[in-house]
Design an enzyme around this catalytic site. Structure first.
Site, PDB file in Angstrom:
ATOM      1  N   ARG A 133      -2.408  31.716  16.563  1.00 29.19           N
ATOM      2  CA  ARG A 133      -2.526  32.298  15.222  1.00 29.19           C
ATOM      3  C   ARG A 133      -1.166  32.573  14.573  1.00 29.19           C
ATOM      4  O   ARG A 133      -1.106  33.204  13.516  1.00 29.19           O
ATOM      5  CB  ARG A 133      -3.279  33.631  15.331  1.00 29.19           C
TER       6      ARG A 133
ATOM      7  N   HIS B 217     -13.703  35.632   4.808  1.00 28.42           N
ATOM      8  CA  HIS B 217     -14.021  36.921   5.436  1.00 28.42           C
ATOM      9  C   HIS B 217     -15.329  37.474   4.904  1.00 28.42           C
ATOM     10  O   HIS B 217     -15.430  37.796   3.721  1.00 28.42           O
ATOM     11  CB  HIS B 217     -12.941  37.941   5.100  1.00 28.42           C
TER      12      HIS B 217
ATOM     13  N   ASP C 241      -1.807  40.098   3.288  1.00 24.27           N
ATOM     14  CA  ASP C 241      -0.437  40.638   3.414  1.00 24.27           C
ATOM     15  C   ASP C 241       0.578  39.527   3.629  1.00 24.27           C
ATOM     16  O   ASP C 241       1.788  39.786   3.579  1.00 24.27           O
ATOM     17  CB  ASP C 241      -0.346  41.714   4.507  1.00 24.27           C
TER      18      ASP C 241
ATOM     19  N   HIS D 150      -2.596  32.718  10.779  1.00 22.45           N
ATOM     20  CA  HIS D 150      -2.905  33.989  10.124  1.00 22.45           C
ATOM     21  C   HIS D 150      -2.731  33.804   8.607  1.00 22.45           C
ATOM     22  O   HIS D 150      -1.755  33.206   8.169  1.00 22.45           O
ATOM     23  CB  HIS D 150      -1.892  35.008  10.656  1.00 22.45           C
TER      24      HIS D 150
ATOM     25  N   GLU E 274     -11.026  36.594  18.248  1.00 27.04           N
ATOM     26  CA  GLU E 274      -9.584  36.730  18.047  1.00 27.04           C
ATOM     27  C   GLU E 274      -9.081  38.048  18.640  1.00 27.04           C
ATOM     28  O   GLU E 274      -9.758  39.077  18.535  1.00 27.04           O
ATOM     29  CB  GLU E 274      -9.328  36.713  16.531  1.00 27.04           C
TER      30      GLU E 274
ATOM     31  N   TYR F  85     -11.582  49.455  10.697  1.00 20.39           N
ATOM     32  CA  TYR F  85     -10.632  48.589  10.006  1.00 20.39           C
ATOM     33  C   TYR F  85     -11.229  47.196   9.829  1.00 20.39           C
ATOM     34  O   TYR F  85     -11.911  46.680  10.702  1.00 20.39           O
ATOM     35  CB  TYR F  85      -9.323  48.471  10.800  1.00 20.39           C
TER      36      TYR F  85
ATOM     37  N   GLU G 171      -1.454  36.496  15.913  1.00 22.47           N
ATOM     38  CA  GLU G 171      -0.958  36.844  14.584  1.00 22.47           C
ATOM     39  C   GLU G 171       0.230  37.805  14.661  1.00 22.47           C
ATOM     40  O   GLU G 171       1.021  37.879  13.729  1.00 22.47           O
ATOM     41  CB  GLU G 171      -2.082  37.415  13.700  1.00 22.47           C
TER      42      GLU G 171
ATOM     43  N   HIS H 223      -9.311  42.654  17.013  1.00 19.80           N
ATOM     44  CA  HIS H 223      -8.158  43.506  16.682  1.00 19.80           C
ATOM     45  C   HIS H 223      -7.597  44.239  17.903  1.00 19.80           C
ATOM     46  O   HIS H 223      -7.267  45.429  17.815  1.00 19.80           O
ATOM     47  CB  HIS H 223      -8.531  44.521  15.605  1.00 19.80           C
TER      48      HIS H 223
HETATM   49  O1  KDG Z   1      -1.008  43.079   8.616  1.00 21.38           O
HETATM   50  C1  KDG Z   1      -2.029  42.965   9.558  1.00 21.38           C
HETATM   51  C2  KDG Z   1      -3.198  42.234   8.944  1.00 21.38           C
HETATM   52  O2  KDG Z   1      -2.814  41.027   8.395  1.00 21.38           O
HETATM   53  C3  KDG Z   1      -4.210  41.968  10.013  1.00 21.38           C
HETATM   54  O3  KDG Z   1      -4.731  43.166  10.504  1.00 21.38           O
HETATM   55  C4  KDG Z   1      -5.337  41.120   9.489  1.00 21.38           C
HETATM   56  O4  KDG Z   1      -6.177  40.920  11.711  1.00 21.38           O
HETATM   57  C5  KDG Z   1      -6.018  40.436  10.603  1.00 21.38           C
HETATM   58  C6  KDG Z   1      -6.464  39.081  10.357  1.00 21.38           C
HETATM   59  O5  KDG Z   1      -6.935  38.471  11.301  1.00 21.38           O
HETATM   60  O6  KDG Z   1      -6.343  38.626   9.229  1.00 21.38           O
HETATM   61 MG    MG Z   2      -6.529  39.377  13.156  1.00 26.18          MG
END
Ligand code: KDG
Ligand code: MG
Length: 403
Positions: free
Chosen positions: A283, A122, A316, A312, A236, A159, A262, A212
């Site tokens: 994902r 990232h 988290d 993914h 994505e 975000y 994801e 997102h």
């Molecule tokens: O819990 C949600 C996050 O893991 C997410 O927003 C992260 O979009 C994300 C990614 O592609 O890693």
């Molecule tokens: Mg994502």
């Protein structure tokens, strides 16, 4: 062999993780990840109150039967809470099976398909210059695939972009933060970001971007088309995936590859998108999509249509998920790429892992099972802390928006 005990361990060594540990009468144990970011305790209750009592006394070797028992037997199928709980049980049972066999998980799945797993890192910055620096830093660390995100001029907080320009954490430890959003500003800015990144990073590196779910289908089509000169590996979640016809519209306008899933938790969430060849990468993860047993079905379906995996792997997902994912990725024939946000040193002291990173690739270990364990005593020193993902509101009138 019988399951004699199963317990849920909740800890927060810098962020919340929910881990299931299953023990057997032969002294072998396994762990699974059940972390559902921002809704962690719902899965804890689902497991503790409804699943674990049904496991005691069962044969842990009957992974498929236990999966079907928890899925069909619940009557209430699918959904992120149910599927994360089932995933945790499934992952722990595959871990135990590996230990019974004395084999690493990838061997149980069918053996090695590749020498190592390409991961994407990232790169985030508050502006284009900072993101370019981060991309170059990742390249210098050996990454071959890099996701690039940046702040958008005129928007206060976005975000996926940390205040410091380095790593971001996908939850805040207070009530949900409110960010503002303006798709027009974002659509003007993003091609400029990738023009600068591609010019600085050169032709070879794979560039990725996460939208997102923030765009309408026609805006997503515009974005995909405007990014074509920079040849992205994928965009994505260009638009929310509840209305899957939206992806047909995007496809009609752009050849930029699309990754989705994801937030998917079942093969039924992606079946139509895959069969209609409206996406290029799926994902779905082990933790949120029913474990290894179910993700394998998703990957097999995807393979029929040349859709590749791109699991993914944000922070988290716990190190348990990452450990299992690396074995899965080492085996799965239609592998694409694995997301990798490294966990902090503190997190890796609570969870012991045996993978290693080298030149943009992750190598899973050779320990029996998935190779990750949890130090329960240390975990107990970091109790749960309430934390949420942010919400997004339109800048001009405050309407709640997707992100
Ligand atoms: O819990 C949600 C996050 O893991 C997410 O927003 C992260 O979009 C994300 C990614 O592609 O890693
Ligand atoms: Mg994502």
């Amino acid at each position: 062999m019988k399951i004699t005990a199963a317990r849920v361990i909740v800890c927060c060594p810098g962020r919340n993780f929910v881990t299931l540990k299953i023990e057997t009468d032969e002294g072998l144990s396994g762990v699974g990840d059940a972390t559902l970011n921002g809704r962690e305790l719902a899965v804890v209750s689902y497991l503790q109150d409804h699943v674990l009592p049904c496991l005691i006394g069962r044969d842990p070797q009957q992974i498929e039967d236990i999966w079907q028992y928890l899925y069909k037997g619940a009557y209430w199928r699918r959904g992120p809470v149910t599927m994360s709980a089932i995933a945790a049980v499934d992952t722990a049972l595959w871990d135990i099976k590996g230990k019974i066999a004395g084999l690493p998980l990838y061997q149980l799945l069918g053996g090695r398909s590749r020498s190592a797993v390409m991961v994407y890192g990232h790169a985030t910055g508050r502006d284009i210059a900072e993101t370019v620096d981060e991309v170059l830093r990742h390249q210098a660390e050996g990454y071959r695939a890099i996701r690039a995100q940046s702040g958008v001029p005129g928007l206060d907080k976005v975000y996926g972009v940390s205040g410091s320009g380095r790593m971001y954490e996908p939850a805040d430890s207070h009530l949900p933060a409110e960010h503002d959003w303006d798709s027009a500003k974002y659509l003007r800015h993003t091609p400029r970001l990738f023009e600068a990144v591609r010019a600085a990073a050169g032709e070879e590196v794979h560039l990725l971007h996460d939208v997102h779910h923030r765009l309408t289908p026609i805006e997503a089509a515009q974005l995909g088309r405007s990014l074509e000169p920079y040849r992205l590996f994928w965009i994505e979640d260009p638009t929310p995936a509840e209305n899957q016809q939206a992806f047909r519209l995007i496809r009609q306008h752009t050849t930029t590859p699309i990754a989705v899933g994801e937030v998917f938790n079942s093969i039924w969430d992606c079946k139509w998108l895959i069969e209609e060849q409206l996406i290029d990468y799926i994902r779905a993860t082990i933790t949120h999509a029913g474990g290894i047993t179910h993700l394998r079905r998703i990957a097999d379906l995807a393979d029929l249509y040349q859709v590749r995996t791109g699991c993914h792997g944000a922070t988290d997902l716990s190190p348990v998920c990452m450990g299992a994912a690396l074995h899965f990725d080492t085996w799965v024939p239609n592998f694409g790429v694995q997301e990798y946000m490294p966990h902090s040193e503190l997190m890796l002291s609570v969870f012991q892992c045996d993978w290693r990173f080298e030149q943009g690739m992750l190598y899973c270990g050779e320990k029996p099972g998935h190779g990750v364990d949890i130090d329960e005593k240390l975990a107990a020193r970091y109790p749960y802390q309430r934390a949420y993902l942010p919400v997004n509101r339109l800048q001009h009138d405050g309407s709640l928006h997707s992100w």
